[in-house]
Design a protein around this motif. Structure first.
Motif, PDB file in Angstrom:
ATOM      1  N   ASP A   2       1.006  -0.581  -0.233  1.00  0.00           N
ATOM      2  CA  ASP A   2      -0.174  -0.232   0.309  1.00  0.00           C
ATOM      3  C   ASP A   2       0.560   1.412  -0.276  1.00  0.00           C
ATOM      4  N   GLU A   3       1.975   1.007  -0.046  1.00  0.00           N
ATOM      5  CA  GLU A   3       2.985   2.220   0.145  1.00  0.00           C
ATOM      6  C   GLU A   3       3.166   2.151  -1.534  1.00  0.00           C
ATOM      7  N   LEU A   4       3.116   1.801  -2.420  1.00  0.00           N
ATOM      8  CA  LEU A   4       4.275   2.231  -3.599  1.00  0.00           C
ATOM      9  C   LEU A   4       2.818   1.936  -4.187  1.00  0.00           C
ATOM     10  N   ASP A  60      -7.703   8.097  -4.999  1.00  0.00           N
ATOM     11  CA  ASP A  60      -7.235   6.389  -5.462  1.00  0.00           C
ATOM     12  C   ASP A  60      -7.003   5.395  -4.486  1.00  0.00           C
ATOM     13  N   VAL A  61      -5.539   6.420  -3.877  1.00  0.00           N
ATOM     14  CA  VAL A  61      -4.731   5.525  -2.739  1.00  0.00           C
ATOM     15  C   VAL A  61      -5.780   5.335  -1.659  1.00  0.00           C
ATOM     16  N   GLU A  62      -6.394   6.591  -1.254  1.00  0.00           N
ATOM     17  CA  GLU A  62      -7.518   6.196   0.066  1.00  0.00           C
ATOM     18  C   GLU A  62      -9.059   5.059   0.022  1.00  0.00           C
ATOM     19  N   ARG A  63      -9.069   5.149  -1.777  1.00  0.00           N
ATOM     20  CA  ARG A  63     -10.203   4.274  -0.999  1.00  0.00           C
ATOM     21  C   ARG A  63      -9.780   3.274  -1.029  1.00  0.00           C
ATOM     22  N   TRP A  64      -8.791   2.671  -1.962  1.00  0.00           N
ATOM     23  CA  TRP A  64      -8.402   1.204  -1.877  1.00  0.00           C
ATOM     24  C   TRP A  64      -7.631   0.799  -1.073  1.00  0.00           C
ATOM     25  N   ARG A  65      -7.396   1.598   0.148  1.00  0.00           N
ATOM     26  CA  ARG A  65      -6.868   1.410   1.690  1.00  0.00           C
ATOM     27  C   ARG A  65      -8.358   1.321   1.998  1.00  0.00           C
TER      28      ARG A  65
END
Length: 330
Positions: free
Chosen positions: A288-290, A301-306
């Protein structure tokens, strides 16, 4: 303004009663002059703006509105004062590049002026040559025509001359390739100074691979990384000052947050994902850091994936539940 003049300012001001948050406004270096005791200082000692007979003086306490007296008078009149309560001069400096030997940051335009002058001269010379010598020039020698007697060429006309010394000839046209070559050389020098690759500046590269495109854009990528580093630090400083203006200690003292720039390099998605996968497997970097390093992926997008990953992880849900219970008990 930062790219044009080399530097600019962001003014941060506390919100007026009834407003939602602090005011942040860009300021031009042509209207505001800021004095720094040392070039590495985060904030200026004072700043001043002159508009005709009125002067705005900004210091660590507030802003003073001063007006000059009548013509010929040396007196000044204080018209008003507005306190900001931030403890520093609320101007954050944005620089386009590191300062030169005179501690003066250079803009993108100034360093290209001499090359632009050379390019303008080359284009002007080419246009003059093309206008007067771009095509063959005909001449008739040995006769003198009257003012009203104009020699005109028609499709069915045959010219005859009485004098045997009369000569009709043609001068060759000028070779324009030298002028075009001078323009190309000026454009290449332009690209070198501006760190612009040929495919962007001149459009010479076609049907090239992604790796070749990355290599051609190396100077432009380095230039962009330098600008992101400088502007990112200024953004972080402005946000911390906005936290002070909003009376939010957590934002004001936040030194860990960083500005994340969206990746726009031409690397292919497949090669990037393959490299990120190897980083996760071989270097044990959390996946998730990548995610922010994937081209085209935004922070939203990153926040939704997390959030989706958290919903499917029972241990993470249990940890979040225990954390909330501890906060409620505390």
């Amino acid at each position: 303004m930062t790219f044009k003049y080399g530097y600019a300012y962001m003014m941060v001001w506390p919100a007026a009663p009834g407003e939602g948050g602090p005011m942040m406004r860009p300021k031009s270096p042509r209207t505001w002059y800021a004095h720094y005791d040392h070039p590495d200082d985060d904030f200026p000692r004072m700043a001043i703006k002159v508009s005709g007979d009125e002067v705005e003086l900004l210091d660590e306490e507030g802003i003073y509105l001063i007006r000059k007296g009548d013509r010929g008078s040396r007196s000044w009149q204080l018209l008003g004062f507005s306190a900001h309560g931030l403890g520093v001069v609320p101007l954050v400096r944005y620089m386009n590049a590191w300062p030169d030997e005179d501690m003066r940051p250079l803009g993108e335009v100034e360093k290209l002026i001499d090359v632009q002058d050379r390019l303008n001269q080359s284009v002007f010379d080419l246009l003059v040559t093309q206008t007067y010598m771009g095509s063959p020039q005909q001449f008739i020698a040995g006769i003198v025509a009257d003012a009203d007697d104009k020699v005109k060429a028609l499709a069915k006309r045959i010219w005859t001359f009485d004098s045997p010394a009369t000569q009709v000839g043609q001068l060759p046209q000028a070779d324009l390739r030298m002028g075009i070559s001078a323009i190309d050389n000026a454009l290449r020098m332009y690209g070198i100074k501006a760190q612009m690759p040929p495919n962007v500046l001149m459009g010479e590269m076609v049907n090239i691979s992604a790796d070749a495109l990355v290599a051609a854009n190396a100077d432009l990528e380095a230039k962009g990384a330098n600008r992101q580093s400088l502007l990112g630090e200024s953004h972080e400083q402005a946000f911390r000052l906005a936290g002070v203006a909003a009376m939010d200690p957590s934002v004001a003292a936040d030194q860990a947050s960083q500005v994340v720039w969206r990746r726009t390099d031409p690397r292919s998605l497949a090669s990037t994902v393959d490299a990120l996968g190897k980083m996760a497997q071989m270097l044990n970097v959390p996946s998730d850091e990548l995610w922010p390093m994937i081209p085209g992926v935004t922070q939203t997008d990153v926040e939704r994936w997390r959030e989706k990953a958290l919903d499917g992880d029972p241990f993470a849900q249990l940890d979040a539940l225990l954390t909330r219970q501890q906060q409620n008990l505390g």
